[in-house]
Enzyme design. Structure first.
Site, PDB file in Angstrom:
ATOM      1  N   ASP A  54       1.436   4.736   2.272  1.00 28.28           N
ATOM      2  CA  ASP A  54       1.039   5.340   3.551  1.00 28.28           C
ATOM      3  C   ASP A  54       1.487   6.796   3.626  1.00 28.28           C
ATOM      4  O   ASP A  54       2.621   7.117   3.271  1.00 28.28           O
ATOM      5  CB  ASP A  54       1.708   4.577   4.708  1.00 28.28           C
ATOM      6  N   ASP A  75      -3.290   4.562   2.693  1.00 27.14           N
ATOM      7  CA  ASP A  75      -3.623   4.887   4.080  1.00 27.14           C
ATOM      8  C   ASP A  75      -3.240   6.322   4.364  1.00 27.14           C
ATOM      9  O   ASP A  75      -2.108   6.723   4.118  1.00 27.14           O
ATOM     10  CB  ASP A  75      -2.798   3.993   5.040  1.00 27.14           C
ATOM     11  N   ASP A 114       0.857  -1.180   0.000  1.00 29.92           N
ATOM     12  CA  ASP A 114       0.000   0.000   0.000  1.00 29.92           C
ATOM     13  C   ASP A 114       0.898   1.236   0.000  1.00 29.92           C
ATOM     14  O   ASP A 114       2.118   1.105  -0.040  1.00 29.92           O
ATOM     15  CB  ASP A 114      -0.928  -0.001   1.238  1.00 29.92           C
TER      16      ASP A 114
END
Ligand code: DGT
Ligand code: MG
Length: 378
Positions: free
Chosen positions: A206, A302, A204
């Site tokens: 962040d 995120d 992902d």
């Protein structure tokens, strides 16, 4: 007959936060094996055993040379009987039976696939397996009620399991920075997680967002989310609001373990495919198998928002690696009688919070040599 003197012997300190661990891992064959056993332990709910394997793998990642003989490992910390057995098997036979049979086991394979769906944790996967669901087809067909996150995860399973590249992370950083700048001029966005440690790929992307004026960061996530939504960039988002102060009022005054209470957004971005992102050149008929497909790829992003007074702690706490973080907290607790979280550092003996405006200051409070992000890849 080779004598022991011919071998390099290694020496490393016992906490990962005392060591420099770059991405240049000379023992990947061994650490991959131990990481797989750690995964398996975690997937079967044995967290303690998982951590033991992760610590053992981290010790090997910190070694300056490949291990060629088990005698080189004498005196190294965190290498328990079980890990040593696995290492020995690989050094002697080229493979470990335990690792190979785990890799092949139906249960491991099913747990891996099912927890690979965004929004699915170990408990859910375990429940599905007991209901006879083994793979994504089974999941689609037998249709247990999926929540919104899991539906999104299943729908974009391939995208979300394809590693995010640094170039994609940079493209997303540009979008997030644009969003943040338009809803809160002066706010700052920092790339955190694996990419801050120099990893070439990640699962992902962040980001940590703060505002130099304390308080101005409040409510930033919903604003950024609305901006992204109006631009059609979000496929999925779930926002959780800051609960740090509420926690402080109801509970004891010090930060509780690793629980995080920042305003936070778990999301899936629709990242335009590279040819659409580039200088505007499209390849027309050359699109090949992608033609007719969606013009974007799903990427997990995120967003975390921190008040500037907690920024250094949030930055340190969200840069990782996960094991490095865990070891920092263990060091703080066991060696310094302090409690470290992503919000603050509390000295249990002095009964007060220790302030810090940089990561360097936090390491200093903890009596640790500063380790830069690129060397926190434990
Ligand atoms: P990746 O994304 O798999 O390439 O690797 P990382 O290191 O970016 O891992 P990730 O994205 O799961 O998390 C980034 C760091 O943030 C991780 O090292 C620890 C921290 N972190 C993640 N989730 C939480 C959380 O819920 N609470 C706290 N305190 N820290 C978290
Ligand atoms: Mg990450």
């Amino acid at each position: 007959q080779r004598s022991e003197a011919e071998f390099v012997t290694f020496s490393v300190p016992s906490y990962a936060c005392q060591r420099r661990t770059t991405l240049n891992n000379r023992n990947a064959v061994l650490t991959d094996a131990l990481s797989l056993l750690a995964d398996n332990a975690e997937l079967t709910g044995d967290e303690g055993r998982g951590v033991a394997f992760r610590r053992a793998a981290a010790v090997l990642k910190a070694l300056p040379k490949p291990v060629t003989d088990a005698t080189q490992l004498r005196g190294l910390p965190c290498l328990g009987e079980h890990s040593l057995r696995v290492i020995n098997d690989i050094l002697e036979d080229g493979a470990s039976n335990e690792v190979e049979s785990t890799k092949r086991s139906e249960r491991y394979k099913a747990l891996k696939v099912l927890t690979g769906v965004f929004g699915v944790g170990v408990k859910t996967a375990d429940r599905w397996i007991r209901a006879g669901i083994r793979d994504l087809h089974g999941l689609q067909d037998s249709g247990p009620a999926l929540n919104r996150a899991q539906q999104a995860g299943l729908q974009h399973y391939d995208d979300l399991n394809q590693p995010v590249t640094k170039a994609e992370a940079d493209a997303i950083a540009e979008i997030v920075e644009r969003a943040v700048a338009s809803v809160s001029p002066g706010a700052q966005t920092t790339l955190i997680g694996g990419f801050r440690r120099g990893k070439p790929t990640g699962h992902d992307v962040d980001f940590l967002i703060t505002h130099p004026e304390e308080g101005r960061e409040e409510g930033l996530v919903p604003k950024v989310v609305s901006w992204l939504e109006s631009e059609g960039i979000l496929f999925y988002q779930k926002t959780t609001r800051n609960s740090y102060l509420e926690g402080k009022e109801s509970g004891p005054g010090r930060p509780s373990s690793s629980m995080d209470r920042f305003e936070r957004c778990f999301s899936i971005f629709k990242l335009p495919k590279e040819e659409k992102r580039g200088a505007g050149q499209t390849h027309g008929a050359a699109c090949g198998p992608e033609a007719g497909h969606k013009p974007w790829r799903a990427v997990r992003v995120d967003l975390v928002v921190s008040p500037v007074s907690q920024f250094a702690f949030a930055l340190l706490g969200w840069t990782g690696s996960k094991l490095f973080e865990r070891e920092l907290r263990r060091w703080a607790g066991h060696e310094k009688a302090m409690s470290l979280s992503s919000h603050a550092l509390y000295d249990n003996k002095q009964r007060r919070y220790l302030r810090a405006t940089s990561e360097e200051e936090i390491f200093a409070h903890l009596g640790l040599e500063f380790i830069p992000p690129s060397e926190r890849n434990a």
